[in-house]
Scaffold this active site. Structure first.
Site, PDB file in Angstrom:
ATOM      1  N   LYS A 110       0.833  -1.209   0.000  1.00  0.00           N
ATOM      2  CA  LYS A 110       0.000   0.000   0.000  1.00  0.00           C
ATOM      3  C   LYS A 110       0.866   1.257   0.000  1.00  0.00           C
ATOM      4  CE  LYS A 110      -4.289  -1.882   1.717  1.00  0.00           C
ATOM      5  NZ  LYS A 110      -4.928  -2.447   2.887  1.00  0.00           N
ATOM      6  N   LYS A 189      -7.240  -9.864 -15.449  1.00  0.00           N
ATOM      7  CA  LYS A 189      -7.957 -10.140 -14.202  1.00  0.00           C
ATOM      8  C   LYS A 189      -9.060  -9.093 -13.973  1.00  0.00           C
ATOM      9  CE  LYS A 189      -7.259 -10.359  -9.193  1.00  0.00           C
ATOM     10  NZ  LYS A 189      -7.862  -9.334  -8.447  1.00  0.00           N
ATOM     11  N   LYS A 192     -12.162  -3.987 -10.003  1.00  0.00           N
ATOM     12  CA  LYS A 192     -12.822  -2.673 -10.130  1.00  0.00           C
ATOM     13  C   LYS A 192     -11.812  -1.583 -10.466  1.00  0.00           C
ATOM     14  CE  LYS A 192     -13.275  -2.091  -5.128  1.00  0.00           C
ATOM     15  NZ  LYS A 192     -12.855  -3.484  -4.843  1.00  0.00           N
TER      16      LYS A 192
HETATM   17  P1  ADP Z   1     -10.964  -5.747  -6.835  1.00  0.00           P
HETATM   18  O1  ADP Z   1      -9.746  -6.309  -7.517  1.00  0.00           O
HETATM   19  O2  ADP Z   1     -12.089  -5.566  -7.778  1.00  0.00           O
HETATM   20  O3  ADP Z   1     -10.647  -4.507  -6.034  1.00  0.00           O
HETATM   21  P2  ADP Z   1     -11.045  -6.990  -4.281  1.00  0.00           P
HETATM   22  O4  ADP Z   1      -9.563  -6.915  -4.146  1.00  0.00           O
HETATM   23  O5  ADP Z   1     -11.885  -6.058  -3.460  1.00  0.00           O
HETATM   24  O6  ADP Z   1     -11.434  -6.849  -5.814  1.00  0.00           O
HETATM   25  O7  ADP Z   1     -11.468  -8.499  -3.985  1.00  0.00           O
HETATM   26  C1  ADP Z   1     -12.456  -8.915  -3.095  1.00  0.00           C
HETATM   27  C2  ADP Z   1     -12.509 -10.425  -3.135  1.00  0.00           C
HETATM   28  O8  ADP Z   1     -12.889 -10.892  -4.443  1.00  0.00           O
HETATM   29  C3  ADP Z   1     -11.155 -11.088  -2.842  1.00  0.00           C
HETATM   30  O9  ADP Z   1     -11.380 -12.232  -2.021  1.00  0.00           O
HETATM   31  C4  ADP Z   1     -10.634 -11.519  -4.184  1.00  0.00           C
HETATM   32  O10 ADP Z   1      -9.844 -12.688  -4.103  1.00  0.00           O
HETATM   33  C5  ADP Z   1     -11.904 -11.773  -4.981  1.00  0.00           C
HETATM   34  N1  ADP Z   1     -11.663 -11.410  -6.401  1.00  0.00           N
HETATM   35  C6  ADP Z   1     -11.578 -10.170  -6.896  1.00  0.00           C
HETATM   36  N2  ADP Z   1     -11.350 -10.177  -8.225  1.00  0.00           N
HETATM   37  C7  ADP Z   1     -11.284 -11.470  -8.587  1.00  0.00           C
HETATM   38  C8  ADP Z   1     -11.058 -12.147  -9.828  1.00  0.00           C
HETATM   39  N3  ADP Z   1     -10.887 -11.465 -10.964  1.00  0.00           N
HETATM   40  N4  ADP Z   1     -11.050 -13.498  -9.819  1.00  0.00           N
HETATM   41  C9  ADP Z   1     -11.244 -14.181  -8.669  1.00  0.00           C
HETATM   42  N5  ADP Z   1     -11.463 -13.618  -7.479  1.00  0.00           N
HETATM   43  C10 ADP Z   1     -11.482 -12.278  -7.412  1.00  0.00           C
END
Ligand code: ADP
Ligand code: TRP
Length: 319
Positions: A110, A189, A192
């Protein structure tokens, strides 16, 4: 088993979150005693305005309830409604060496991304340890990036137990190994932060529009399509069993259909999968009081557990 999950509420959920995190978590409540909370004290480390934090918290509650979190089975609350965890956090800080926190990958990442380092961000793993140790969680399902935090929790608990007796249960992390990385509309991947997500709750037209944006190869209509590496295929197969996946594969190779057909098909699959969740969501959006009641009930139950635990801890350490 007593399972604890903490949710960082950070806005709209997408298909990657659904398959990577929410669906497996909701499955867990069938055979375990599940405790789930919205980690709004943790979100405070990066939050910049009050109304967004408040809105994200209630939105996350609505989304989880809509997707099948069952308040009859699962204890569901907002972290700040059980402030006892902050007392434990302070006490645990004494059993946390600076070196342990300095080695935290998540903190280092971070800071490397330019988030300004404050003490809350630095001591985040100690609060997470308090979340986990307070209700005697045995299993903590996490993404790979959070494994280290659960290991740190164990270290802190061992240090405490060595000095004051067996007060804390040592938790284990559980990583969802079999969940592949879900691709976004550009094939990378889904995230958001990459602007490539397909959100869970959109109206039908917007969902079709989003599916139409998926990048595919330039194979002309009428020719067999290769399913391998195709994002529409990869996303569709998440909703299909083995037989259905093979059928879709055959449709790709037949050359009778083009990507446009498969984008429509994917939209149907997503729409269908979420039909019950959409109905529940509509209901909860119109009955926010009920959502608040559910969270209050969860907080009440967790407070009883927290007070008992803190009494033991205070006696043990002489407070
Ligand atoms: P983002 O990448 O959209 O910010 P987060 O980091 O908030 O998503 O992820 C929240 C949860 O969703 C985590 O447990 C993460 O492993 C899962 N997750 C997010 N994106 C994916 C993806 N593309 N494939 C599988 N799991 C995902
Ligand atoms: N740190 C977790 C995340 O960013 C959220 C969280 C906070 C958590 N406290 C927890 C997860 C306790 C599991 C257990 O996703």
């Amino acid at each position: 088993m007593r399972v604890l999950t903490g949710i960082q509420a950070s806005g709209k959920l997408h298909i990657g979150n659904y398959f990577g995190a929410m669906k497996p978590m909701i499955e867990l409540q069938k055979e375990n005693e599940l405790f789930t909370f919205i980690a709004n004290y943790h979100s405070l480390t990066t939050s910049t305005d009050a109304s967004t934090l408040k809105q994200n918290t209630i939105d996350a509650a609505i989304d989880y309830l809509s997707l099948g979190l069952d308040p009859e089975k699962t204890t569901f609350w907002v972290q700040s409604d059980v402030p006892q965890v902050l007392e434990l956090y302070w006490i645990l800080s004494k059993f946390t060496s600076m070196g342990l926190l300095e080695r935290a990958h998540s903190y280092k990442d971070k800071v490397a991304k330019g988030i300004s380092a404050n003490h809350a961000l630095f001591s985040y793993p100690v609060l997470m340890a308090a979340d986990i140790l307070m209700p005697d969680a045995q299993i903590v399902p996490v993404g790979k990036d959070q494994i280290q935090h659960v290991e740190m929790t164990r270290d802190i608990a061992i240090k405490f137990n060595n000095e004051y007796g067996d007060i804390f249960v040592l938790p284990e992390h559980k990583v969802q190994e079999d969940v592949a990385t879900i691709p976004g509309i550009d094939g990378q991947k889904m995230s958001k932060s990459y602007g490539n997500a397909i959100d869970l709750f959109m109206d039908e037209k917007a969902l079709q529009k989003r599916c139409n944006k998926i990048i595919s190869s330039s194979t002309p209509f009428g020719e067999p399509l290769d399913h391998e590496g195709d994002t529409i295929f990869a996303l569709s197969s998440l909703f299909l069993d083995k037989r259905e996946t093979l059928e879709l594969q055959a449709r790709y190779y037949s050359g009778k259909e083009g990507y446009g057909h498969f984008k429509k098909y994917l939209k149907e699959l997503i729409w269908e999968e979420l039909s019950e969740a959409r109905e529940r969501r509509e209901y909860y959006l119109n009955h926010i009081d009920e959502v608040n009641d559910i969270l209050a009930m969860g907080a009440k139950k967790t407070k009883i557990i927290a007070n008992k635990k803190m009494e033991k801890v205070r006696i043990a350490i002489g407070l």
